[in-house]
Each structure stands twice: as C-alpha cells, then as structure tokens.
Design a protein around this motif. Sequence first.
Motif, PDB file in Angstrom:
ATOM      1  N   THR A   1     -49.288  34.896 -86.520  1.00 32.08           N
ATOM      2  CA  THR A   1     -48.702  34.833 -87.856  1.00 32.08           C
ATOM      3  C   THR A   1     -47.256  34.360 -87.810  1.00 32.08           C
ATOM      4  N   GLY A   2     -46.486  34.822 -86.830  1.00 34.13           N
ATOM      5  CA  GLY A   2     -45.078  34.444 -86.738  1.00 34.13           C
ATOM      6  C   GLY A   2     -44.826  33.137 -86.033  1.00 34.13           C
ATOM      7  N   GLY A   3     -45.872  32.448 -85.606  1.00 37.28           N
ATOM      8  CA  GLY A   3     -45.668  31.167 -84.929  1.00 37.28           C
ATOM      9  C   GLY A   3     -45.031  31.314 -83.565  1.00 37.28           C
ATOM     10  N   TYR A   4     -45.424  32.321 -82.839  1.00 36.06           N
ATOM     11  CA  TYR A   4     -44.837  32.572 -81.519  1.00 36.06           C
ATOM     12  C   TYR A   4     -45.278  31.476 -80.552  1.00 36.06           C
ATOM     13  N   THR A   5     -44.304  30.923 -79.786  1.00 41.87           N
ATOM     14  CA  THR A   5     -44.592  29.829 -78.843  1.00 41.87           C
ATOM     15  C   THR A   5     -44.203  30.179 -77.413  1.00 41.87           C
ATOM     16  N   GLY A   6     -43.855  31.443 -77.152  1.00 46.20           N
ATOM     17  CA  GLY A   6     -43.458  31.839 -75.811  1.00 46.20           C
ATOM     18  C   GLY A   6     -44.654  32.095 -74.919  1.00 46.20           C
ATOM     19  N   PRO A   7     -44.429  32.799 -73.820  1.00 50.28           N
ATOM     20  CA  PRO A   7     -45.540  33.108 -72.912  1.00 50.28           C
ATOM     21  C   PRO A   7     -46.676  33.814 -73.648  1.00 50.28           C
ATOM     22  N   VAL A   8     -47.903  33.335 -73.429  1.00 50.93           N
ATOM     23  CA  VAL A   8     -49.027  33.826 -74.205  1.00 50.93           C
ATOM     24  C   VAL A   8     -49.380  35.267 -73.880  1.00 50.93           C
ATOM     25  N   LEU A   9     -49.103  35.704 -72.637  1.00 49.78           N
ATOM     26  CA  LEU A   9     -49.471  37.063 -72.235  1.00 49.78           C
ATOM     27  C   LEU A   9     -48.417  38.107 -72.568  1.00 49.78           C
ATOM     28  N   LEU A  10     -47.251  37.665 -73.051  1.00 48.90           N
ATOM     29  CA  LEU A  10     -46.192  38.630 -73.314  1.00 48.90           C
ATOM     30  C   LEU A  10     -46.526  39.584 -74.469  1.00 48.90           C
ATOM     31  N   PRO A  11     -47.008  39.118 -75.626  1.00 51.88           N
ATOM     32  CA  PRO A  11     -47.343  40.075 -76.695  1.00 51.88           C
ATOM     33  C   PRO A  11     -48.417  41.092 -76.294  1.00 51.88           C
ATOM     34  N   PRO A  12     -49.546  40.684 -75.665  1.00 51.65           N
ATOM     35  CA  PRO A  12     -50.500  41.717 -75.236  1.00 51.65           C
ATOM     36  C   PRO A  12     -49.910  42.671 -74.197  1.00 51.65           C
ATOM     37  N   ALA A  13     -49.028  42.158 -73.345  1.00 53.28           N
ATOM     38  CA  ALA A  13     -48.419  43.048 -72.350  1.00 53.28           C
ATOM     39  C   ALA A  13     -47.527  44.082 -73.024  1.00 53.28           C
ATOM     40  N   LEU A  14     -46.761  43.631 -74.037  1.00 49.07           N
ATOM     41  CA  LEU A  14     -45.935  44.595 -74.763  1.00 49.07           C
ATOM     42  C   LEU A  14     -46.806  45.621 -75.490  1.00 49.07           C
ATOM     43  N   GLY A  15     -47.932  45.197 -76.018  1.00 48.65           N
ATOM     44  CA  GLY A  15     -48.830  46.147 -76.662  1.00 48.65           C
ATOM     45  C   GLY A  15     -49.464  47.111 -75.685  1.00 48.65           C
ATOM     46  N   ALA A  16     -49.715  46.668 -74.455  1.00 50.75           N
ATOM     47  CA  ALA A  16     -50.322  47.551 -73.458  1.00 50.75           C
ATOM     48  C   ALA A  16     -49.343  48.558 -72.879  1.00 50.75           C
ATOM     49  N   LEU A  17     -48.046  48.297 -73.063  1.00 48.13           N
ATOM     50  CA  LEU A  17     -47.045  49.190 -72.474  1.00 48.13           C
ATOM     51  C   LEU A  17     -47.164  50.607 -73.051  1.00 48.13           C
ATOM     52  N   ALA A  18     -47.315  50.736 -74.367  1.00 48.91           N
ATOM     53  CA  ALA A  18     -47.415  52.062 -74.972  1.00 48.91           C
ATOM     54  C   ALA A  18     -48.678  52.780 -74.514  1.00 48.91           C
ATOM     55  N   THR A  19     -49.786  52.061 -74.389  1.00 49.50           N
ATOM     56  CA  THR A  19     -51.021  52.691 -73.915  1.00 49.50           C
ATOM     57  C   THR A  19     -50.864  53.191 -72.481  1.00 49.50           C
ATOM     58  N   CYS A  20     -50.213  52.404 -71.648  1.00 45.88           N
ATOM     59  CA  CYS A  20     -49.969  52.861 -70.261  1.00 45.88           C
ATOM     60  C   CYS A  20     -49.103  54.114 -70.244  1.00 45.88           C
ATOM     61  N   VAL A  21     -48.094  54.161 -71.102  1.00 51.54           N
ATOM     62  CA  VAL A  21     -47.251  55.362 -71.175  1.00 51.54           C
ATOM     63  C   VAL A  21     -48.071  56.560 -71.603  1.00 51.54           C
ATOM     64  N   ALA A  22     -48.961  56.381 -72.576  1.00 51.69           N
ATOM     65  CA  ALA A  22     -49.799  57.493 -73.041  1.00 51.69           C
ATOM     66  C   ALA A  22     -50.736  57.975 -71.946  1.00 51.69           C
ATOM     67  N   LEU A  23     -51.370  57.036 -71.237  1.00 52.52           N
ATOM     68  CA  LEU A  23     -52.284  57.442 -70.165  1.00 52.52           C
ATOM     69  C   LEU A  23     -51.541  58.113 -69.020  1.00 52.52           C
ATOM     70  N   ALA A  24     -50.342  57.622 -68.696  1.00 56.56           N
ATOM     71  CA  ALA A  24     -49.590  58.185 -67.578  1.00 56.56           C
ATOM     72  C   ALA A  24     -48.918  59.504 -67.917  1.00 56.56           C
ATOM     73  N   SER A  25     -48.803  59.815 -69.204  1.00 58.89           N
ATOM     74  CA  SER A  25     -48.122  61.055 -69.581  1.00 58.89           C
ATOM     75  C   SER A  25     -48.969  62.287 -69.346  1.00 58.89           C
ATOM     76  N   GLY A  26     -50.264  62.125 -69.125  1.00 60.58           N
ATOM     77  CA  GLY A  26     -51.105  63.297 -68.908  1.00 60.58           C
ATOM     78  C   GLY A  26     -51.232  64.124 -70.163  1.00 60.58           C
ATOM     79  N   GLY A  27     -51.668  63.519 -71.264  1.00 60.45           N
ATOM     80  CA  GLY A  27     -51.751  64.189 -72.557  1.00 60.45           C
ATOM     81  C   GLY A  27     -52.760  65.314 -72.562  1.00 60.45           C
ATOM     82  N   PRO A  28     -52.883  66.013 -73.702  1.00 56.42           N
ATOM     83  CA  PRO A  28     -53.746  67.189 -73.808  1.00 56.42           C
ATOM     84  C   PRO A  28     -55.213  66.831 -73.967  1.00 56.42           C
ATOM     85  N   VAL A  29     -55.823  66.305 -72.920  1.00 56.33           N
ATOM     86  CA  VAL A  29     -57.246  65.990 -72.936  1.00 56.33           C
ATOM     87  C   VAL A  29     -57.880  66.595 -71.712  1.00 56.33           C
ATOM     88  N   ARG A  30     -59.220  66.735 -71.769  1.00 53.60           N
ATOM     89  CA  ARG A  30     -59.932  67.281 -70.625  1.00 53.60           C
ATOM     90  C   ARG A  30     -60.142  66.213 -69.568  1.00 53.60           C
TER      91      ARG A  30
END
Length: 798
Positions: free
Chosen positions: A464-493
């Motif tokens: 939507t914003g017409g991004y022309t930089g590295p193609v993998l950078l936006p998905p990598a930035l989106g995956a960063l929060a998920t990695c933090v959540a998985l590495a935090s050891g949240g309240p799951v079994r």
Amino acid sequence: MKRIDDRPAPVLLLCAQAVVWPGAALVRGEVPSAYALLVAVLVAGPVTAVLALRRSRPVTALVVVAVACALGAGPLPVGATAVLGTAGVALALWTVATERDAFTTVVCGVSLAVWQLLYGLTLHRLSDRDGLDLVLTALLYAAACGAGMLARRSRSARRASDDLLRRAESERRRLPAVERRRMERELHDVSAHHLTAVVVTAGAALGLRDRRPELADEALRFAVDTGHEVTRALGTLRAPAPSDSGLPAPEERLLGLVDGFRRIGQPVDCAIDPLPEGAVADAAYGIVREALTNVARYAPGAATTVRCRYGDDRTDVVVTSGAPLPGAPAHAADLGGGRGQGILRSRAREAGGTLTTGPTEDGGWEVRAVLPGRMAGAGDRPGARGYRAAQVTAAAGLVLQPLLPVLAIRAEETPTGSDVSAGVLFALLAAAQAVTLLWLRRAPRVAYGALGVLALLWPAAAATGGYTGPVLLPPALGALATCVALASGGPVRAGGGWSRSSPRPLGAPDGQPAQGRGELRERPRRRRGRPLTRPVLLAGAITVHTAAVTTAVLDRGTGAPAWAVATAALAGTAPVMCAAHRVGTLRARRAQATRAERHGRLGALTGEAVRDAWAERRRIADGLETTVLARTAGMVAEAEAGRLEAAAERAREALAAMRALLDAVRDGEAGPALRPQPTLQALDLLARQCRAAGREVEIRLTGRVPGRLPAAVDLAAYHAAETVLTTGGEQPATLELDASDGTLTLTATGVPSAAHPAVRERLAARVAALDGALTTGPADTVRLLLPLAPGDGEERER
C-alpha cells in the motif's frame, strides 16, 4: 546478588565510534578537518563521561546523550555520531529502565521517539517516504526499554525471593521463642487474673462472713465458675484457634473485662472507643487486664478509671487507680511474681508502642500506653501524583522543543509523494505489536492471535505504501514480535503435562469415579476450551510467517513458482521460530526449577519452624497439666464441697505453681531431640509461619470438627495442610476444616500449585493410608476427605 560489570561499556562505544568515524574515513584516504575533529571531541567527551555516571542519574544521562548527539549531527559528516547516537542512547535508555520504575521508563522511551520524529520532521518534512530509519530507531528504543524492564523485574524477583528466604529462616529461629513468650504471657495473664479474683473474693467473703454470710455462697459459686473458666482458657492456650473470627469485637471484650472486675467489688469507670481487630486491640486488652488485676491485688476497692482512645496518630490506653482504701485488706498482695511490668512493656513494644507506669499525686497508680493509631502503616506517598505530573510536563516540553523553529521560520513546501507512506504504516504496525506484547500474560490467546493478524498486515502495508526496499525486511520486522513472544515463555502449557480441568478423585481407576467412603461429588463446571500449548503456538507461528514471506515476495514479483517461494519461506522461517520456541522453553523450565527450589526451601523452613515451636508448646503444656490445672481442679472440688478457706488455699497454690512453671518456661530449653509430630492443634503456628513467609493464610474450623481426632487422622490432616500451604504461591489462601457423616473434609482455596503432579502424589500418599479421597478443582481448590474411623489403612500404618 552479582551484577554484570558494564562499566567499560562507554569506553567500548567510544572506540567503536572512532572506528566508524574517523577511522573508516582515514582508511578511504579522507582526512577530516580540524573543525570536525574538534566538534567530535566536544560531543564524544561529555557523552562518554555522562554514560560512565549513568547509574546515579540515568534520566539526566539520557537527556544529555540525546541532545549532544543531535547537536553534533548537524556540523559533523554522516556517521560521525552514528554509534553514540544509537547504541549510546540505547544504553542510557536501558539504564533508565533498569534503575527507575516502569512509568519513568515509558515516559522516557516515548518522549525520545517522538522527539526524534519531530526533530526529523522539522529538518526534512516527509521527503523520506519509507521512514524505515524511524521505525528501526523506535524498535531499538523499545528493545532497550523492554530488556531493561525485564532485567529490573528479574533482579527484583531474585531480591524478593532472597529476602523471603532470609525472613523465613529468621522466623524459623524466632518462632519457638515467640511461642514460648506467648504461652508465658498468656499463662500469666489467664492464671493471675482469674485466680487472683478467686483469692480476693474469698478473702472478702471470709472477712465479712459474720455480718454477711450470703457472701460465702457467692464466693463459692464464683470459685467454681472461675475454676472452669481457668481450665477452658488454659485449654485454649494449649490449642489456640488458628484465626480470631469467632472472638467478639475488641470493644466488647474490654467492656466484658471491666464488668468482670465490677462483679468482684472493684469500682471501675470506663470510656472505651471501638478498636479494629489486630495487634493494637490485643495489646490494649492485655494491658487493661494486667493493670486491673494489679489494682485488685494491691488496692482492692480503690476507684479505678479505664480510658481507651483510638485516634488517627495514636491510641492512648490509660488505667488509673486511686490510693488504697484505709483498712481494706489486700488479700492477694503477696501473690505477685514480679513479671507484670515486663509483660506490660513487651505487649506495648510488640504492638509498636510504649508504656510507662508510676504513682499519681493522690497516692494511686497509673499505667499509660501509647500505641499506633488508625493512620499507622499508611502507604500513601505524598506528592507522588505531582511528581508524575512534573515528569510528563518536562517530557512534553522536551518533545515540543523541535517545533520551535517551525514557528519562526517558514519552510519551503516539498513534495511528499503518496498520501500515506510505508514508514507511517510500519510505525503503526510496530506500535500495535508493542501494545499486544504488553497483554501477552493477561490474555495469551488474544495476544497470540493479534500478533498473527498483524504479521500478515506487514506485506499489505509495504504494498500500500509503495515500499521499494529489501523485500524481506517488512516480514522480518513482523516476525520480531512473534519471536519475542515465543522466547518470553508466556503462560501456556508445555504440552503433554497436567491439566486443571475435570479432575477425578485419586485412587479411582481411569474412567471410574471413586466409590464408598471418602467419595466426593464434583460440582458441574463450565467447560473450558483446550489449553493453549507451545507446539500449537509454534506450528501457528511458522504457518503465519511463512504465508507473510510468501505474500511479500509474490507481490514484489518473481519468476519462481509459488510452491518454490513457499518452500523457501518455510525453510527460512521454521529455524527462526524453532529457535525462539526453544529459548522460551528453556526459560520456562529454568523459571519452574527456580520456583520449585524456592518453594521446597520455604516448605522445609516452615516445617522445621512449626515442629520446633510445637515441641516448645508441648513441653510447656505437659508442665501445665501437672501444676496449674491439677491445683485448679482441686480448687473447684473444694469449692463444690463448700470449703471456702480450702478453695482459697488451693487458688494460692495454683498461683504459686504458675510462678514456678513460668520460671521453668523461661529457663528451660527446647526439650528432647525427638520432637513430637505436629497435629491440627498446630495450625495456628503453621498460619503464623506462612504469614511470616509473605503469604496471607486464613484457617477456619467449623463447630462440627471433633475436639479429639484419631491419631492417624490428626497427623495426616496436619501434614496435608502443611503440604498444601507451603507448596508455593503468594496469593492469599484459605483452609477450611469440616466434619460430617464420619468424614473430615479439608478444603483449600487459593492454592493453584496443589494441582501439580508432585504435590498430588504427596497428598495422595497421605490419604491413601486412611482410605480417603483427594480431588483438585476448580483451578485453585483442593479437597481431602479423611474418614474419622479409619479401617484397614490405619491398621497397616500402625
């Protein structure tokens, strides 16, 4: 507690900055000008010095570093402040997060990011369409704040755990002495108060038997009733109630005490304010009782005034007696043991007050205690809100500073390209992910679902914003929060472990409920969804981010087929997510092992403290059986036989035996090496030790619980209660004991750790020997049913 030595960090940052600039420029053959070198020194010197002193003034250090790097970035070439302006600011922000509270950290982090945004806008407007530098900077600041807050929380948790263990260890050594002092004080108060009243009443009746013979009958009835009251009170002393829920209000207790002294002929006038339950009320009651007992002993018939005023700042307890009446015989003047003044002062001191005694101007005596008032222990911090408001005001002032040039200088309009840039969309997504991570522990299902949706929006935002930089950078930035959540050891079994849903009684085969004695019918409960497990999260994270990478690559355009792109995305995403999942699993296991070790140490300390105090109580109780209680029973027998003089003599002998027992209590040791096993009569000691370890515990006994239980049931019930209350958890817990239909029921609430397999096995071993039953559920409740007439199980135990 050891802390990593990070003092060389400013020097290392300075060296890294020197390598980037001017080192890299010198390698390329570009010699910086003397002016640039001078400005660089003027910027790097104060920044390094402030970073070296950042722990004492972290907020000041952050402001100085950010402002110095911003001022130096103008006249210096690109890269001259790159390291100090990024890593140096992040280090200062991390120090703020580790040394200050969360509010200050959030204010500093948000203010710094907004300030940098406005600073860039005033210089460049929106000419940079992507704005990835702003997004990456904000992520760096968020990472520094999060890491610092996590480090501070971990350090605080370790410090609190160490303090808790030290307090429990101190209480373990102190509890036997506290129990000995409690029994000494209560024994003195109960025996001296009641038996002195018998001696005074009998002496007055014997002195007036020629003129008022009816007083002798009243004195005999009083001796019988008082003897039974002494026996009951001393029985309560040996087995005190675990809670004070059944006692009357403090004001009623004091008024009843005054009425009791009025009945034995002591004129007492009182003015008593309502008091709250607690140490102040107990101390006031003990002080008034001891003071009135001394008046009846040394100045019978003297006018006495009792005043108890409960105020905001202090509680005044004053007992004033007039001069002894001329010719009035003091029948109990020789019965004092010399401990009353010390006990009075110890009561006031333990309640946080002071006590003074002394004669009055008219020849009487006054006991005055100053105890804490209703405002004692208030945790309000004056000026806290004003301090927060000042922080926000100062932050707003610093943030709005870059806008000042806009008000004075009219900048030329520059084309901004599209209406919405990719950088703005990326910043919004990053902020949404940061907010989602804050709710990870409170609502894990919603948080993980939101992170998955936000991860899929990053490729859409780039398109939507017409991004022309590295193609993998936006998905990598989106995956960063998920990695933090998985590495935090949240309240799951962790999967394959225990569950809190639909428990069945122990001892029953799978699929078959327990039958017969000790059966417990579970109440129907609302069905819950399947527990959120780590393997499910891992699989979902890999699927979502593989789809995000595939979408981003296909939107940009590629000659490879879709299945090849998806396979490559899976091959790159799976290792990253598995690594984050592995980190979270290891952290969760380590945290669980640390908690288990701490709970085990706390349980061992609690058990040792209760056993030592119980041994001390049994030692004193054994002496109580053969001294005071035996002579009190003799006093009651003489009074029932109508022999008033003999009853008064038995009362004097009981007081003398009490003084001898008190001497033995004070001088004696803890007793034999083989300590008796605690029973349910030690529940008050268990509750006291749990409170000392930082957990509020309430124990309730219904009126249906028998006074005497079978030995096996008594021991098993206590050990089950000890296991349940000492297996961890800081939330308040309640233990209720009831008996019906030949079964003793223990119900504990507020104990979620009791559902753990190791704890269930220990409890099951207790109830299995008595053919009992055990259930856990709902989530924080456990019930034990022990038959009061054990059959084969008890015979096997014997």
